[in-house]
Structure formats: structure tokens, C-alpha cells
Design an enzyme around this catalytic site. Structure first.
Site, PDB file in Angstrom:
ATOM      1  CB  ALA A   1      52.902  -2.153  75.971  1.00 52.49           C
ATOM      2  CD  GLN A   6      50.459 -13.409  71.880  1.00 49.69           C
ATOM      3  OE1 GLN A   6      51.245 -13.457  70.960  1.00 49.69           O
ATOM      4  NE2 GLN A   6      49.150 -13.512  71.706  1.00 49.69           N
ATOM      5  CG  PHE A  11      45.622 -12.386  64.878  1.00 52.07           C
ATOM      6  CD1 PHE A  11      44.510 -13.217  64.796  1.00 52.07           C
ATOM      7  CD2 PHE A  11      45.714 -11.514  65.950  1.00 52.07           C
ATOM      8  CE1 PHE A  11      43.504 -13.170  65.753  1.00 52.07           C
ATOM      9  CE2 PHE A  11      44.719 -11.455  66.915  1.00 52.07           C
ATOM     10  CZ  PHE A  11      43.602 -12.281  66.820  1.00 52.07           C
ATOM     11  CE  LYS A  18      57.224 -12.442  78.168  1.00 55.28           C
ATOM     12  NZ  LYS A  18      55.901 -11.880  78.483  1.00 55.28           N
ATOM     13  CE  LYS A  38      42.295 -11.054  70.303  1.00 57.63           C
ATOM     14  NZ  LYS A  38      40.924 -11.150  70.708  1.00 57.63           N
ATOM     15  NE  ARG A  74      49.297  -8.088  77.589  1.00 56.43           N
ATOM     16  CZ  ARG A  74      49.459  -7.913  76.284  1.00 56.43           C
ATOM     17  NH1 ARG A  74      48.617  -7.164  75.616  1.00 56.43           N
ATOM     18  NH2 ARG A  74      50.456  -8.485  75.647  1.00 56.43           N
TER      19      ARG A  74
HETATM   20  N1  LIG Z   1      51.653  -5.622  75.529  1.00 60.03           N
HETATM   21  C1  LIG Z   1      52.866  -5.807  75.995  1.00 60.03           C
HETATM   22  O1  LIG Z   1      53.206  -5.355  77.097  1.00 60.03           O
HETATM   23  C2  LIG Z   1      53.866  -6.543  75.170  1.00 60.03           C
HETATM   24  C3  LIG Z   1      53.487  -7.386  74.142  1.00 60.03           C
HETATM   25  N2  LIG Z   1      54.440  -8.062  73.435  1.00 60.03           N
HETATM   26  C4  LIG Z   1      54.054  -8.973  72.348  1.00 60.03           C
HETATM   27  O2  LIG Z   1      53.648  -8.197  71.220  1.00 60.03           O
HETATM   28  C5  LIG Z   1      52.684  -8.928  70.454  1.00 60.03           C
HETATM   29  C6  LIG Z   1      51.497  -8.034  70.184  1.00 60.03           C
HETATM   30  O3  LIG Z   1      50.936  -7.646  71.407  1.00 60.03           O
HETATM   31  P1  LIG Z   1      50.093  -6.311  71.640  1.00 60.03           P
HETATM   32  O4  LIG Z   1      50.527  -5.212  70.731  1.00 60.03           O
HETATM   33  O5  LIG Z   1      50.145  -6.065  73.102  1.00 60.03           O
HETATM   34  O6  LIG Z   1      48.634  -6.746  71.141  1.00 60.03           O
HETATM   35  P2  LIG Z   1      47.302  -6.783  72.040  1.00 60.03           P
HETATM   36  O7  LIG Z   1      47.390  -7.844  73.064  1.00 60.03           O
HETATM   37  O8  LIG Z   1      46.975  -5.399  72.465  1.00 60.03           O
HETATM   38  O9  LIG Z   1      46.237  -7.342  70.955  1.00 60.03           O
HETATM   39  C7  LIG Z   1      45.261  -6.611  70.367  1.00 60.03           C
HETATM   40  C8  LIG Z   1      45.606  -6.333  68.914  1.00 60.03           C
HETATM   41  O10 LIG Z   1      45.261  -7.466  68.101  1.00 60.03           O
HETATM   42  C9  LIG Z   1      44.543  -6.972  66.986  1.00 60.03           C
HETATM   43  N3  LIG Z   1      43.695  -8.004  66.388  1.00 60.03           N
HETATM   44  C10 LIG Z   1      42.524  -8.528  66.851  1.00 60.03           C
HETATM   45  N4  LIG Z   1      42.041  -9.419  65.964  1.00 60.03           N
HETATM   46  C11 LIG Z   1      42.923  -9.482  64.938  1.00 60.03           C
HETATM   47  C12 LIG Z   1      43.009 -10.233  63.738  1.00 60.03           C
HETATM   48  N5  LIG Z   1      42.076 -11.124  63.409  1.00 60.03           N
HETATM   49  N6  LIG Z   1      44.082 -10.043  62.927  1.00 60.03           N
HETATM   50  C13 LIG Z   1      45.053  -9.174  63.245  1.00 60.03           C
HETATM   51  N7  LIG Z   1      45.041  -8.418  64.370  1.00 60.03           N
HETATM   52  C14 LIG Z   1      43.986  -8.583  65.206  1.00 60.03           C
HETATM   53  C15 LIG Z   1      43.742  -5.831  67.568  1.00 60.03           C
HETATM   54  O11 LIG Z   1      43.283  -4.991  66.534  1.00 60.03           O
HETATM   55  C16 LIG Z   1      44.809  -5.152  68.410  1.00 60.03           C
HETATM   56  O12 LIG Z   1      45.617  -4.312  67.628  1.00 60.03           O
HETATM   57  C17 LIG Z   1      52.356 -10.198  71.274  1.00 60.03           C
HETATM   58  O13 LIG Z   1      53.050 -11.288  70.747  1.00 60.03           O
HETATM   59  C18 LIG Z   1      52.867  -9.864  72.669  1.00 60.03           C
HETATM   60  O14 LIG Z   1      53.317 -11.008  73.383  1.00 60.03           O
HETATM   61  C19 LIG Z   1      55.769  -7.931  73.688  1.00 60.03           C
HETATM   62  C20 LIG Z   1      56.208  -7.087  74.679  1.00 60.03           C
HETATM   63  C21 LIG Z   1      55.294  -6.325  75.484  1.00 60.03           C
HETATM   64  O1  LIG Z   2      55.974  -9.472  77.114  1.00 54.08           O
HETATM   65  C1  LIG Z   2      55.622  -8.724  78.001  1.00 54.08           C
HETATM   66  C2  LIG Z   2      56.579  -8.014  78.876  1.00 54.08           C
HETATM   67  O2  LIG Z   2      57.887  -8.142  78.436  1.00 54.08           O
HETATM   68  C3  LIG Z   2      54.147  -8.528  78.275  1.00 54.08           C
HETATM   69  O3  LIG Z   2      53.681  -9.661  78.920  1.00 54.08           O
HETATM   70  P1  LIG Z   2      52.106  -9.946  78.995  1.00 54.08           P
HETATM   71  O4  LIG Z   2      51.663 -10.298  77.592  1.00 54.08           O
HETATM   72  O5  LIG Z   2      51.948 -11.072  79.968  1.00 54.08           O
HETATM   73  O6  LIG Z   2      51.486  -8.666  79.485  1.00 54.08           O
END
Ligand SMILES: NC(=O)C1=CN([C@@H]2O[C@H](COP(=O)(O)OP(=O)(O)OC[C@H]3O[C@@H](n4cnc5c(N)ncnc54)[C@H](O)[C@@H]3O)[C@@H](O)[C@H]2O)C=CC1
Ligand SMILES: O=C(CO)COP(=O)(O)O
Length: 322
Positions: free
Chosen positions: A154, A271, A98, A205, A269, A242
Site C-alpha cells: 500500500a 493476514q 472482519f 501468498k 493487521k 508486513r
Molecule cells: N496493506 C497492504 O499493503 C495491502 C493489504 N491488502 C489486503 O487488504 C486488506 C485490508 O488491509 P489494510 O487496508 O492494509 O488494513 P490494515 O491492516 O491497515 O487494518 C487496519 C484496519 O482494520 C480496521 N479495523 C479494526 N478493527 C475492526 C473491526 N472490528 N471491524 C472492521 N474493521 C476494523 C481498522 O479501523 C483499520 O481500518 C487485507 O486483507 C490485506 O491483506 C492487499 C494489498 C496490499
Molecule cells: O498484500 C500485500 C502486498 O501485495 C501486503 O502484504 P502484507 O500484508 O504482508 O504487508
């Protein structure tokens, strides 16, 4: 003394909300930051109520980080420009697919000297090959960019289970300020200057994690899974993430990844599969696909209908083993 920096979190998913917990608390307790932290929320209706209204009233993101109270100074804002226009520091934390559209909306509407930091794991595949997400943001918004990546699931961060993370920032003073914003007793921050290395490790990763999930789903052992593991984030993601979980279910059930993402992640979502596709195009254009059998195999299974049962064959035929 300069006026307190205003912080805006661009995103409110699983990671965005965990980060809001940290940043809200730190901003409230540190006079270098304005105590109000805006969080842009992609609006949706949850149980008949607007998600922003739930967050601002109940101080919980019940959809993406249920069970955790967010600090009351974190304000959910449904309009991206309202949330971001007065920010001195922008934390980008949305699924990588996005980011282009979000930046296009913000272009020309934010302060020119804003500091940006990307917490997004993913890559963009431009006409000249791989592009880092921080580069996409830098080019579109013309702001200075840093990154924050680590072995940071997270829910565990929100539970205040100890972990480490890395900020990649080329400017020492900015790195120190960002560290003050992000570090807590449970979330220890190291600042390094090699921002690109930090970012690419965080992005790639996710592809390996999908492979690790295939291994689990196919019933292979820990040795098999470790054959694709390296440093901290890889280990974490290959056990608890995830991408791994959904890939395991894919190998076990035969359902599609899209179906499983919907069923298992409640709007969160993956990735890894998209990153595999982007990296595949880049490697193909460079003529080096055969040097990356794991990435190639994950791509083939996710997008070309190759049977997941063939996953290990790809690793057995690694060029290093010839
Ligand atoms: N969840 C985790 O454990 C971790 C995630 N990350 C990274 O952080 C980034 C964000 O991940 P999360 O916060 O976990 O998101 P998430 O996987 O929970 O995604 C859902 C989010 O996307 C939003 N969304 C849905 N459609 C959309 C659109 N059209 N435009 C904009 N937003 C939209 C939703 O409103 C919600 O806030 C990713 O790149 C992920 O790899 C990094 C470290 C840890
Ligand atoms: O980036 C992450 C942990 O560092 C979260 O990984 P997942 O998106 O596979 O849950």
C-alpha cells in the site's frame, strides 16, 4: 447515458486509504462515476480527535496512511450503512477476519444491483472446506463480485511507485468499468476472467510471507527464502510486506505474534497467521496436510508452539525430496 455510479470503499486501513487516493482521483475525473466517494471508517480516536473528522478536515488518514493527502471528494463516514446504502460499486478492503460481521450489518440494506469488488487477501474456512472471501460476500449480500489482487504494497502504491495489479471479473463490461475506476499511470490493471485464481493466489501468498520472515529472522540466505517464492506478489510480499517483517521479528525476539503486531503495526493487521490456521483446518479435513509442509510448518510455529528454529527442517522433509 446512465447516471454516474456512486462508489463506496468499505474500509480505511493501510490499503483502503491508498485505494481511496486512486479511486477518489479517478472518480473526480471520469463522468461515469459520481465524484463523491464514500469511505467507511471503523471509528476510533487518534490524538484526541475522531479519525473521520481528521480525514474530512485534514484529508489524511494519519493513523493508517500517514504522509499522504487523500482527495477532498473522499468522504469518511463512520456509519457503515450510511456509507454503503446508495452505492452502485462497493470496494471491500478490510482485514479478512472482519468481513462476516460487516456483511451481516449490510445485508438487505444495499442496492440489489450493486457491483462488489474484494481487495481482501484471506480465506474463510467453512464447513465444506475453503471458501473465498468474495464468495462469503456474494452469499451474504447476493451481489455480483469481482476481485482485485496484485503485488501492491500500500505505501508504495500511495507513493506512486509503478506497479501492476489484476482484476478478476467474469463479466467483460463490468471488468472494463472497474478498470476505469482503478487504473492510473502508476497502477496498471489487467482484467482476467479467472477471478478465483486471482483471489486464491493473493490469499495464500500471505502464509508464504510469514515463512519468508522466519527465514530472515533465523539468518538464512536468499536462496533459502527463494525456495518458497513464485510469482510477483509472492516476491513482493516476501521482501517488503508486513507478514514478513513481523515474522522476522518473531524469529529474532521470541515475542508473541500478537505482541509484535501491536508493537510494530500500529493497528494494522496481519493476514498470514490467520490464513495459515484456516488453510490448516481445510487441509486437515481433506487429509492432505502432508502435501503442504510449508503451510503446515508456518501453522505449527504460529499456533502449536513449535520452535521457529525447526522451520527449515519442515522444508527439508518436503515429500518431493523423498
Ligand atoms: N496493506 C497492504 O499493503 C495491502 C493489504 N491488502 C489486503 O487488504 C486488506 C485490508 O488491509 P489494510 O487496508 O492494509 O488494513 P490494515 O491492516 O491497515 O487494518 C487496519 C484496519 O482494520 C480496521 N479495523 C479494526 N478493527 C475492526 C473491526 N472490528 N471491524 C472492521 N474493521 C476494523 C481498522 O479501523 C483499520 O481500518 C487485507 O486483507 C490485506 O491483506 C492487499 C494489498 C496490499
Ligand atoms: O498484500 C500485500 C502486498 O501485495 C501486503 O502484504 P502484507 O500484508 O504482508 O504487508
Amino acid at each position: 447515458m446512465s447516471s454516474p455510479k456512486r462508489v463506496c470503499i468499505v474500509g480505511s486501513g493501510n490499503w483502503g486509504s491508498a485505494i481511496a487516493k486512486i479511486v477518489g482521483t479517478n472518480a473526480r475525473n471520469n463522468s461515469k462515476f459520481d465524484s463523491t466517494v464514500n469511505m467507511w471508517v471503523f471509528e476510533e480516536t487518534v490524538n484526541g480527535r475522531k479519525l473521520t473528522e481528521i480525514i474530512n478536515t485534514d484529508h489524511e488518514n494519519v493513523k493508517y496512511l500517514p504522509g499522504h493527502k487523500l482527495p477532498e471528494n473522499v468522504v469518511a463516514v463512520p456509519d457503515l450503512l450510511d456509507a454503503a446504502k446508495s452505492a452502485d460499486i462497493l470496494l471491500f478492503v478490510i482485514p479478512h477476519q472482519f468481513i462476516g460481521r460487516v456483511c451481516d450489518t449490510m445485508k438487505g440494506q444495499i442496492k440489489p444491483d450493486t457491483l462488489g469488488m474484494s481487495l481482501i487477501k484471506g480465506v474463510d474456512e467453512g464447513p465444506d472446506g475453503l471458501k473465498l472471501i468474495s464468495e462469503v460476500i456474494r452469499e451474504k449480500l447476493c451481489i455480483k463480485m469481482s476481485v482485485l489482487m496484485g503485488a501492491n504494497i500500500a505505501n508504495e502504491v500511495a507513493d506512486e511507485k509503478f506497479c501492476e495489479t489484476t482484476i478478476g471479473c467474469r463479466d467483460q463490461a463490468q471488468g472494463a468499468l472497474l478498470k476505469e475506476l482503478m487504473q492510473t499511470h502508476h497502477f496498471r490493471v489487467t482484467v482476467v476472467q479467472e477471478a478465483d485464481v486471482v483471489e486464491i493466489c493473493g490469499a495464500l501468498k500471505n502464509i508464504v510471507a510469514v515463512g519468508a520472515g522466519f527465514c530472515d529472522g533465523l539468518g538464512f540466505g536468499d536462496n533459502t527464502k527463494a525456495a518458497s517464492c513464485g510469482v510477483a506478489d509472492l516476491i513482493t510480499t516476501c521482501y517488503g510486506g508486513r507478514n514478513r517483517k513481523v515474522a522476522e521479528a518473531f524469529a529474532k525476539t521470541g515475542k508473541s505474534l500478537e505482541e509484535l503486531e501491536k508493537e510494530m503495526l500500529n493497528g494494522q493487521k496481519l493476514q498470514g497467521p490467520a490464513t495459515a490456521a484456516e488453510v490448516h483446518t481445510i487441509l486437515k479435513n481433506k487429509g492432505v496436510l502432508d502435501r503442504f509442509p510449508l503451510f503446515n510448518a508456518v501453522y505449527g510455529i504460529c499456533y502449536e508452539g513449535r520452535p521457529v528454529t525447526e522451520f527449515i527442517h519442515c522444508l527439508q522433509n518436503h515429500p518431493e525430496h523423498q
